[in-house]
Each structure stands twice: as C-alpha cells, then as structure tokens.
Design an enzyme around this catalytic site. Sequence first.
Site, PDB file in Angstrom:
ATOM      1  N   GLY A 292       8.229  67.259  71.687  1.00  0.00           N
ATOM      2  CA  GLY A 292       7.392  68.434  71.484  1.00  0.00           C
ATOM      3  C   GLY A 292       7.685  69.170  70.192  1.00  0.00           C
ATOM      4  N   LYS A 411      22.732  69.183  56.942  1.00  0.00           N
ATOM      5  CA  LYS A 411      23.743  70.174  57.340  1.00  0.00           C
ATOM      6  C   LYS A 411      24.952  69.513  57.995  1.00  0.00           C
ATOM      7  CE  LYS A 411      20.376  73.888  57.751  1.00  0.00           C
ATOM      8  NZ  LYS A 411      19.318  73.121  57.085  1.00  0.00           N
ATOM      9  N   VAL A 449      12.146  70.347  56.455  1.00  0.00           N
ATOM     10  CA  VAL A 449      10.779  69.855  56.416  1.00  0.00           C
ATOM     11  C   VAL A 449       9.827  71.047  56.347  1.00  0.00           C
ATOM     12  CG1 VAL A 449      11.109  67.616  57.487  1.00  0.00           C
ATOM     13  CG2 VAL A 449      10.842  69.615  58.936  1.00  0.00           C
ATOM     14  N   THR A 473      17.565  85.310  51.860  1.00  0.00           N
ATOM     15  CA  THR A 473      18.964  85.647  52.141  1.00  0.00           C
ATOM     16  C   THR A 473      19.796  85.849  50.875  1.00  0.00           C
ATOM     17  OG1 THR A 473      19.462  83.291  52.351  1.00  0.00           O
ATOM     18  CG2 THR A 473      18.958  84.495  54.387  1.00  0.00           C
ATOM     19  N   ARG A 541      23.331  84.333  56.069  1.00  0.00           N
ATOM     20  CA  ARG A 541      23.610  84.468  57.496  1.00  0.00           C
ATOM     21  C   ARG A 541      24.824  83.624  57.883  1.00  0.00           C
ATOM     22  NH1 ARG A 541      17.710  82.843  59.593  1.00  0.00           N
ATOM     23  NH2 ARG A 541      18.214  81.152  58.156  1.00  0.00           N
TER      24      ARG A 541
END
Length: 619
Positions: A292, A411, A449, A473, A541
């Site tokens: 989904g 990441k 993306v 940020t 963050r």
Amino acid sequence: MNLVLRTAILIFCDFVLVNLAMVLTLLIRFYESGNALYYLQSYINFAPLAAGLMIISFYLFRLYHKVWAYASIGELIAITIAVSAGTAGVFILSFFIQTPLPRSVVLMSWAFNILIIGGSRGAWRVYVQAQKAMGQDSGYKKEKRKALIVGAGDAGAMVVRELRNHGNGLIPVGFVDDDVKKHGMTILGIPVLGGRDRLPEIIKKRIIAEVIIAMPSVPREIIRQTVQTCKGANARLKILPGIYQLIDGKVTVNGLRSVQVEDLLGRDPVMVNMRQIAGYLTGRTVMVTGAGGSIGSELCRQVAGFSPSRLIVLGHGENSIHNIVMELRESYHDLTVDIEIADVRDKLRIDGIFELYRPSVVFHAAAHKHVPLMERHPDEAVKTNVFGTRNVAEAADRVGTDIFVMISTDKAVNPSSVMGATKRLAELVVQHLDKMSRTTFTAVRFGNVLGSSGSVVPTFKRQILRGGPVTVTHPEMKRYFMTIPEAVQLVIQAGVMAEGGEVFILDMGEPVKIVDLAKLMITLSGLEPGKDIEIRFTGARPGEKLFEELLTAEEGSDVTKHERIFVARPTAVDFARLEAELHRLLIQTGNGGIAGEDVFEVLAGLIANFNHYRKEMAG
C-alpha cells in the site's frame, strides 16, 4: 447528419468525380486528333458500369468510413489502393464488354482519379481547419491565447495539430528550437523563431500566454534550463509529459500539464531489459509486501504489466491496500490479485501466507521509514524493519522462493538514525540468510523518491498553497532524489541480475540542496521565493544527516551490466555474533518494548559505524 445520408452524399459526389476523371482523360488523350467527342459519346454507355465498379472498390476499402477532416498520408494511401483496385476492375471489365474506348485510357484515368478523389478529401480538410481557425466550428468566436512551442520536432508538430483541432482558444504562433538549421523555417505553417536563449524576448514581443515544452526525450537538464530561462516571463508553462505519448501518438490538450518538480529533478528515462524482466515475472507467483506504500504500490503496478500468474498484495493498512487492489483490477482484468492484510511482525501469520501461496518472487517493501518518528519509537523500528524482514525472509526460504528482493535506503550507510541502523541490520539479515538458503536474497539501496508520502515535496506543496512559510531544516541539507517509477524499474531490473547476497545501489545522480528544491517549487507555482513565500530554517531533526551516502568507506562499488545499477562490495561480518545479538534484541523487544537508550546501545554494538546523535552527545 446520420451515417447513411453522409455515405449516400459521398457516393453521389464520387460518382460525379470518377466520371469527371475519365472525361478529362479522354479530352487530354484525343484533343489533338479531334476524336475526343466520338470517344466521349462512346463512354456514356460504359460510364455507369465503370463508375459503379470504382464506387464498390471505394466502399470495400472503407473510404466512406473515414473522417476526412483529419485526412493525412494514411488516408491518401487508402485512396491510392482503392483507386488502383477499382481501375484494375474496370480494365478487366473492358475485355468482356464491347466498347471502342482504348484500354490505355482506362489506365491513364488511374492518375486523374487519385488526383481528383484525393484532392476533394484534402480540400474538405482545408475547409474544416480554416473554419476552426476562425472559431466558426462551435458557433462563436473563442478567446484567442497565443502559444509558443519549445521543440520543433515530431512531438512539437503533434502538439500543433492537436491545438488546431482541440486547442480551446490556444493558437500556436511559433516554435523555439536550438537547431540553427530550423531557424527561419516553417513547420505546418508555423515559423521557427529561434533558439531557447531567445525565449524571454519572444514571449514579450509576441505576447505569449502559454509556453509548451514538447521535448519528451531530452535530458532533464534541458528542461531545467528551459524553465529557468522562462523565469519571470508572464506566461504559463506547460509540458508534454512522456516519450511514450510520442511513440503512441497520444498527444492531447488534456495531456499537457503544468511543469512539475519531477520533470526537473528526475533522471533521464531508464532503459531496462524487458525480455529479462518478463523471464522471471511472467507466469510466476509474485508477492509484494508493504504493497500500500509509495514504492510497494508502484511495484504492484509494474509487476502486473508483466503478466504474473498471481500477484499477492500484502500490507498492514487496509485502506491503502484496498486502493491499489481496486486500481489493479480495473487496469488488469485477467490478473489474479490476492489480498492479504497482515503485519510482517506476526511470524505465524506470515508463515501461513507463504505456505498458502508459495511465491516464486518476493519484493519486500514493508518498513517503517519516517526518521523522526522512529527516533521516538526505536523498538517499533526494530520490530518491523529487522524482525519483520527476518520473518518474511525466513518464510521465503522455507517455501523455496526463487528470488527475494529487499528495498533498502541510503540512510543505512553510516547510519545516524534508528531507522537507518535498522535498515542496515535488515540488509545483513538477508545477506546472512543467502549464505544458508537456496533462495537468492538481495537488497536494493536508493535515496529519496519524489512524491512519496514521506517526501518533502507534498509538504512543500501544502505549505505553498497556504501561503508559506516553507520550512527547511538546514541551508546545507542535501538529498538524492529519484522518481518512484524510475526507482521501481531499476529495483525490478536488479532482481534479474541478483546472484545472491548483493546490495545493489541505484545511480541517484547528483544530490540536491533541499533549499534549492523549495525555491524551485515556489517558482513553479508562479511565485517568488523570499518575496511571495518565506523560506524558514527550523534546524536539523533528531537522527538527520546533512548529507546522505550510498556506500560505506569499506564497501566501494563495482559496475554491473546496467549503467544505472552498481553493486556494493561485500563487507566482512561476524554472522555468529550478529545472530546472538539479534536473539538478545528479540528477547528485549518482545517484553513489551524496551527503553530507547537500550535500543541505541544494542544497535551501536551491532553496527560499528552507527553514529547516533545521542552517542555523540554523551561523548
């Protein structure tokens, strides 16, 4: 006018024109000899049969079923074939019916028929187009707006035709193209006014309302330059989205849309080996976990296009799963789509699903991906990203799945966040299983993306619509970007190339400053950054890095057969220790969750280059 009446009128007109062609032939053939009148009188008795045969040929070749207002080369070819067949019939008939007409006259009439019949159709098209140009086809004069087309190639010509037919008041007045050989020339009566460097001047001088970029196959850098050149001009920017429209000839006014950030930041079109991909997906049972999500749903769309025997759509969110399944069933009527609402952390449930379907290919996209949220809930990141992956991978091993492809992230490289660290552990889990299994396990690593639910693009769009400010940020924050369809195409291609245990890395191009992305999106909205919309810096963050990497220093990379896919060189891992630490972590997280600091400590023990900000603060 109904079809019967229209056909009757066309047949009557063609009867007259066919006889006119024969009369002209006789006059030219016998004018000097003075015998033209004799042969014209002789032809009168032969005329009904000859013209009748031609009309029958026209009907059989469906000339009366064509819309002649849009006649082109294809219709001229159809006329030539129909006239040729009819002439052959008349020539054969002349052997059976007594007529003084020389058979050479019948053959000569072939050229006059093509000229007159084709000319009549062409004249009708010219008349209709002229009526449309004057705004008379709809009974009223439309408001005229001038359009300038960037790209004087096939796509640009198609756009001109479409605007003339259905332009809704948009009138093409010129082309712009960097090919100097085209400058001063005309295409479909529209002049090529110069190169892209003259765009501001032409827009101002010609009072252009819309600039249409019709270059579907050029590099994205050209599109970026074009948009930048038009910056400040008082004209709307539209774009013809994809080269597939040029191939299929599906250029419509509705297909033209405003320039979007994906048009400027996406890489050039991806070339994949369709035959290889079909070889491992067509006729197979394929499962997509996390189906989904942004990546998972696009995987379903693209896999469905290769006609698998069965597609298992597995996810935890019922609404998102419902949406993608409805889309698949509307687009692929013959595809068997099975729905499984399940959490990858539920080992017994996952085992049961794999036993039921025994998929040949698995694309594992289910994961927690939101960096700040996972910093606050580190045990949830571990349960889903590490042990959820392990559950799915071990189930695939047990049922003999052929290929297992895990979706990873940049990441995971030198991770500074829990999300990144857990994805790196997931990579190690599938590499570990590959050493012991007949299943080919692999991972594919890529960056952000565009347009995904977690991307900054939807956030920036909402902030711009509200009038700002747009929040960034850090002024030096950079990220790699790729469009969702592009990333998924390469993921599927990587599955073909997998031999087992690799971590594939997708070519992400050049990293983009987030602040530059914000400015670009504000500009595309017709506003000026800093003046109409404020850009506000909020500070990095927890867990965020200013710059993401695709490889660790130890890995390096090797090329593959695909120019956009690389493979990380394997790093030495103590899998026995990894197994023991994972077991300890499983026990801890299984006791109702564990404290964040404990998760950070365990992850740091498993991943030597886990540079978490809390560890840095403690040091």
